[in-house]
Scaffold this active site. Structure first.
Site, PDB file in Angstrom:
ATOM      1  N   TYR A  56      13.562   4.671   2.799  1.00  0.00           N
ATOM      2  CA  TYR A  56      12.694   5.769   3.263  1.00  0.00           C
ATOM      3  C   TYR A  56      12.560   6.861   2.204  1.00  0.00           C
ATOM      4  O   TYR A  56      11.505   7.506   2.111  1.00  0.00           O
ATOM      5  CB  TYR A  56      13.185   6.317   4.612  1.00  0.00           C
ATOM      6  CG  TYR A  56      12.867   5.347   5.731  1.00  0.00           C
ATOM      7  CD1 TYR A  56      11.564   5.222   6.203  1.00  0.00           C
ATOM      8  CD2 TYR A  56      13.836   4.512   6.266  1.00  0.00           C
ATOM      9  CE1 TYR A  56      11.242   4.300   7.197  1.00  0.00           C
ATOM     10  CE2 TYR A  56      13.540   3.594   7.259  1.00  0.00           C
ATOM     11  CZ  TYR A  56      12.239   3.495   7.719  1.00  0.00           C
ATOM     12  OH  TYR A  56      11.914   2.576   8.693  1.00  0.00           O
ATOM     13  N   ARG A  59       9.800   5.741   0.020  1.00  0.00           N
ATOM     14  CA  ARG A  59       8.498   5.938   0.691  1.00  0.00           C
ATOM     15  C   ARG A  59       8.086   7.414   0.625  1.00  0.00           C
ATOM     16  O   ARG A  59       6.955   7.757   0.403  1.00  0.00           O
ATOM     17  CB  ARG A  59       8.558   5.543   2.177  1.00  0.00           C
ATOM     18  CG  ARG A  59       9.113   4.174   2.530  1.00  0.00           C
ATOM     19  CD  ARG A  59       8.029   3.121   2.515  1.00  0.00           C
ATOM     20  NE  ARG A  59       7.664   2.748   1.179  1.00  0.00           N
ATOM     21  CZ  ARG A  59       8.454   2.053   0.321  1.00  0.00           C
ATOM     22  NH1 ARG A  59       9.639   1.656   0.677  1.00  0.00           N
ATOM     23  NH2 ARG A  59       8.045   1.747  -0.879  1.00  0.00           N
ATOM     24  N   GLN A  89      -0.214   5.150  13.680  1.00  0.00           N
ATOM     25  CA  GLN A  89       1.062   4.433  13.574  1.00  0.00           C
ATOM     26  C   GLN A  89       1.753   4.823  12.273  1.00  0.00           C
ATOM     27  O   GLN A  89       2.880   4.435  12.023  1.00  0.00           O
ATOM     28  CB  GLN A  89       0.804   2.924  13.564  1.00  0.00           C
ATOM     29  CG  GLN A  89       0.221   2.402  14.864  1.00  0.00           C
ATOM     30  CD  GLN A  89      -0.323   0.985  14.680  1.00  0.00           C
ATOM     31  OE1 GLN A  89       0.424   0.016  14.764  1.00  0.00           O
ATOM     32  NE2 GLN A  89      -1.602   0.858  14.431  1.00  0.00           N
ATOM     33  N   ASN A  90       1.048   5.581  11.446  1.00  0.00           N
ATOM     34  CA  ASN A  90       1.589   5.910  10.125  1.00  0.00           C
ATOM     35  C   ASN A  90       2.614   7.031  10.211  1.00  0.00           C
ATOM     36  O   ASN A  90       2.460   7.980  10.973  1.00  0.00           O
ATOM     37  CB  ASN A  90       0.466   6.329   9.176  1.00  0.00           C
ATOM     38  CG  ASN A  90      -0.523   5.205   8.963  1.00  0.00           C
ATOM     39  OD1 ASN A  90      -0.228   4.052   9.304  1.00  0.00           O
ATOM     40  ND2 ASN A  90      -1.680   5.520   8.432  1.00  0.00           N
ATOM     41  N   VAL A  91       3.624   6.914   9.353  1.00  0.00           N
ATOM     42  CA  VAL A  91       4.628   7.972   9.283  1.00  0.00           C
ATOM     43  C   VAL A  91       4.269   8.975   8.179  1.00  0.00           C
ATOM     44  O   VAL A  91       4.946   9.977   8.016  1.00  0.00           O
ATOM     45  CB  VAL A  91       6.057   7.402   9.087  1.00  0.00           C
ATOM     46  CG1 VAL A  91       6.481   6.606  10.312  1.00  0.00           C
ATOM     47  CG2 VAL A  91       6.154   6.531   7.833  1.00  0.00           C
ATOM     48  N   ASP A  92       3.184   8.705   7.439  1.00  0.00           N
ATOM     49  CA  ASP A  92       2.769   9.678   6.414  1.00  0.00           C
ATOM     50  C   ASP A  92       2.046  10.849   7.082  1.00  0.00           C
ATOM     51  O   ASP A  92       1.715  10.810   8.268  1.00  0.00           O
ATOM     52  CB  ASP A  92       1.903   8.997   5.332  1.00  0.00           C
ATOM     53  CG  ASP A  92       0.532   8.547   5.832  1.00  0.00           C
ATOM     54  OD1 ASP A  92      -0.205   9.367   6.413  1.00  0.00           O
ATOM     55  OD2 ASP A  92       0.182   7.362   5.639  1.00  0.00           O
ATOM     56  N   HIS A 107       4.904   6.358  15.508  1.00  0.00           N
ATOM     57  CA  HIS A 107       6.117   5.784  14.900  1.00  0.00           C
ATOM     58  C   HIS A 107       6.935   6.802  14.122  1.00  0.00           C
ATOM     59  O   HIS A 107       7.764   6.429  13.305  1.00  0.00           O
ATOM     60  CB  HIS A 107       5.734   4.596  13.991  1.00  0.00           C
ATOM     61  CG  HIS A 107       5.172   3.432  14.758  1.00  0.00           C
ATOM     62  ND1 HIS A 107       4.419   2.436  14.181  1.00  0.00           N
ATOM     63  CD2 HIS A 107       5.263   3.107  16.070  1.00  0.00           C
ATOM     64  CE1 HIS A 107       4.066   1.549  15.114  1.00  0.00           C
ATOM     65  NE2 HIS A 107       4.559   1.938  16.264  1.00  0.00           N
ATOM     66  N   GLY A 173      -7.737   0.293   9.963  1.00  0.00           N
ATOM     67  CA  GLY A 173      -6.642  -0.084   9.074  1.00  0.00           C
ATOM     68  C   GLY A 173      -5.357  -0.476   9.767  1.00  0.00           C
ATOM     69  O   GLY A 173      -4.278  -0.148   9.293  1.00  0.00           O
ATOM     70  N   THR A 174      -5.477  -1.191  10.868  1.00  0.00           N
ATOM     71  CA  THR A 174      -4.262  -1.725  11.502  1.00  0.00           C
ATOM     72  C   THR A 174      -4.468  -3.189  11.846  1.00  0.00           C
ATOM     73  O   THR A 174      -5.534  -3.575  12.332  1.00  0.00           O
ATOM     74  CB  THR A 174      -3.845  -0.930  12.766  1.00  0.00           C
ATOM     75  OG1 THR A 174      -2.786  -1.635  13.425  1.00  0.00           O
ATOM     76  CG2 THR A 174      -4.984  -0.691  13.734  1.00  0.00           C
TER      77      THR A 174
HETATM   78  P1  OAD Z   1      -0.404  -3.656   8.646  1.00  0.00           P
HETATM   79  O1  OAD Z   1       0.110  -3.748   7.246  1.00  0.00           O
HETATM   80  O2  OAD Z   1       0.092  -4.622   9.631  1.00  0.00           O
HETATM   81  O3  OAD Z   1      -1.987  -3.771   8.632  1.00  0.00           O
HETATM   82  C1  OAD Z   1      -2.749  -3.056   7.704  1.00  0.00           C
HETATM   83  C2  OAD Z   1      -4.225  -3.267   7.980  1.00  0.00           C
HETATM   84  O4  OAD Z   1      -4.945  -2.449   7.061  1.00  0.00           O
HETATM   85  C3  OAD Z   1      -4.705  -4.706   7.798  1.00  0.00           C
HETATM   86  O5  OAD Z   1      -5.522  -5.084   8.894  1.00  0.00           O
HETATM   87  C4  OAD Z   1      -5.511  -4.635   6.493  1.00  0.00           C
HETATM   88  O6  OAD Z   1      -6.582  -5.560   6.465  1.00  0.00           O
HETATM   89  C5  OAD Z   1      -6.024  -3.213   6.543  1.00  0.00           C
HETATM   90  N1  OAD Z   1      -6.415  -2.634   5.248  1.00  0.00           N
HETATM   91  C6  OAD Z   1      -6.012  -2.982   4.010  1.00  0.00           C
HETATM   92  N2  OAD Z   1      -6.612  -2.210   3.097  1.00  0.00           N
HETATM   93  C7  OAD Z   1      -7.418  -1.354   3.760  1.00  0.00           C
HETATM   94  C8  OAD Z   1      -8.318  -0.301   3.369  1.00  0.00           C
HETATM   95  N3  OAD Z   1      -8.499   0.016   2.097  1.00  0.00           N
HETATM   96  N4  OAD Z   1      -8.978   0.359   4.357  1.00  0.00           N
HETATM   97  C9  OAD Z   1      -8.795   0.045   5.666  1.00  0.00           C
HETATM   98  N5  OAD Z   1      -7.983  -0.934   6.070  1.00  0.00           N
HETATM   99  C10 OAD Z   1      -7.294  -1.618   5.146  1.00  0.00           C
HETATM  100  O7  OAD Z   1      -0.162  -2.133   9.113  1.00  0.00           O
HETATM  101  P2  OAD Z   1      -0.129  -1.542  10.601  1.00  0.00           P
HETATM  102  O8  OAD Z   1      -1.019  -2.283  11.497  1.00  0.00           O
HETATM  103  O9  OAD Z   1      -0.310  -0.080  10.457  1.00  0.00           O
HETATM  104  O10 OAD Z   1       5.876   0.093  12.046  1.00  0.00           O
HETATM  105  O11 OAD Z   1       1.366  -1.835  10.994  1.00  0.00           O
HETATM  106  C11 OAD Z   1       1.850  -1.399  12.231  1.00  0.00           C
HETATM  107  C12 OAD Z   1       3.304  -1.079  12.152  1.00  0.00           C
HETATM  108  O12 OAD Z   1       4.019  -2.184  11.581  1.00  0.00           O
HETATM  109  C13 OAD Z   1       3.658   0.071  11.232  1.00  0.00           C
HETATM  110  O13 OAD Z   1       3.493   1.332  11.835  1.00  0.00           O
HETATM  111  C14 OAD Z   1       5.093  -0.197  10.887  1.00  0.00           C
HETATM  112  C15 OAD Z   1       4.979  -1.681  10.620  1.00  0.00           C
HETATM  113  O14 OAD Z   1       6.143  -2.417  10.781  1.00  0.00           O
HETATM  114  C16 OAD Z   1       7.132   0.524  11.936  1.00  0.00           C
HETATM  115  O15 OAD Z   1       7.698   0.651  10.865  1.00  0.00           O
HETATM  116  C17 OAD Z   1       7.759   0.842  13.249  1.00  0.00           C
END
Ligand code: OAD
Length: 235
Positions: A56, A59, A89-92, A107, A173-174
């Site tokens: 962390y 990060r 969901q971002n911690v930033d 999160h 972006g999730t």
């Molecule tokens: P992921 O890494 O699972 O997904 C990221 C998403 O962003 C994907 O669908 C990519 O296609 C997309 N992406 C990539 N580049 C991009 C861009 N330039 N613009 C827009 N989208 C883009 O991340 P999360 O879904 O946020 O939790 O992950 C969810 C949780 O899993 C996080 O909060 C974290 C992780 O484990 C914890 O740590 C509790």
């Protein structure tokens, strides 16, 4: 004054990718480099605290060097037209640094620490480093103020309530892999208009009609603004 129309955003790591922060599940993403249970779980904290702190701290160091991108600032622009609320969901803290007014962190927050003895004691972290020996006012070790795998997500109740007010829901972006965050979309009312911004295909749970903007966050939010504020669309 904006229109008062409720526009709710559910954001994930992808919105910060163009700021130079790695996502989790893309190629080269964080979970390819690290074993999630070794750095982001209560067991990891118990068995290898130094590794967790280092993960962390790293990060946080990167976050301090990062700047909000056009995706974050575009969402601030939307506040001129809509009553925007962001669930991230971002911690930033890039949504806040861009100037978004209402942000709920599902999160947790990377730049905060909390007491391991009393979870109500939460402190801002000065700089990038949290160390063994950093304690709360009661003398207990501080931990990162983030949700680890296997831990409850206390903010989800509030998030459900916010999503249920959405007239427009924007998912950015999730990968929608992690619950309960991914399940939030089920709480959008049947009349809510749903947009999804992501450069890659995303498996949306359920069978709602959605408008897909297959672009990165910066370009995608620009296109969304055009669609929502374009001719014929009342705002
Ligand atoms: P992921 O890494 O699972 O997904 C990221 C998403 O962003 C994907 O669908 C990519 O296609 C997309 N992406 C990539 N580049 C991009 C861009 N330039 N613009 C827009 N989208 C883009 O991340 P999360 O879904 O946020 O939790 O992950 C969810 C949780 O899993 C996080 O909060 C974290 C992780 O484990 C914890 O740590 C509790």
């Amino acid at each position: 004054m904006n229109s008062g129309i409720k526009l709710i955003v559910l954001s994930g790591a992808g919105i910060s990718a163009e700021s130079g922060l790695k996502t989790f599940r893309d190629m080269g993403g964080l979970w390819e480099q690290y074993n999630v249970t070794e750095v982001a779980s209560p067991e990891a904290w118990k068995n290898n605290r130094e590794l967790v702190l280092r993960f962390y701290n790293e990060r946080r160091k990167q976050l301090l060097e990062a700047r909000p991108n056009d995706g974050h600032t575009g969402l601030v622009t939307l506040e001129k037209y809509f009553d925007v609320e962001i669930i991230t969901q971002n911690v930033d803290d890039l949504h806040e640094r861009a100037g978004s007014k209402k942000v709920l962190h599902l999160h947790g927050e990377l730049r905060k620490a909390r007491s391991t003895a009393d979870p109500s004691l939460i402190y801002p972290i000065k700089g990038w480093e949290l160390k063994t020996g950093d304690t709360c006012e009661k003398g207990s070790q501080l931990r990162p103020h983030v949700v680890w795998f296997g831990e409850p997500v206390p903010a989800v109740k509030k998030a459900v309530q916010i999503v249920s007010t959405a007239e427009i829901l924007v998912i950015i972006g999730t990968s929608l892999n992690v619950y309960p965050a991914a399940g939030l979309i089920h709480y959008a009312s049947p009349g809510a208009e749903i947009f999804l911004i992501d450069p890659n295909p995303v498996n949306m749970p359920g069978n709602r009609e959605i408008t897909i903007i297959q672009k990165g966050a910066g370009e995608g939010v620009k296109q969304l603004i055009k669609i929502l504020t374009g001719k014929g669309k009342k705002v």
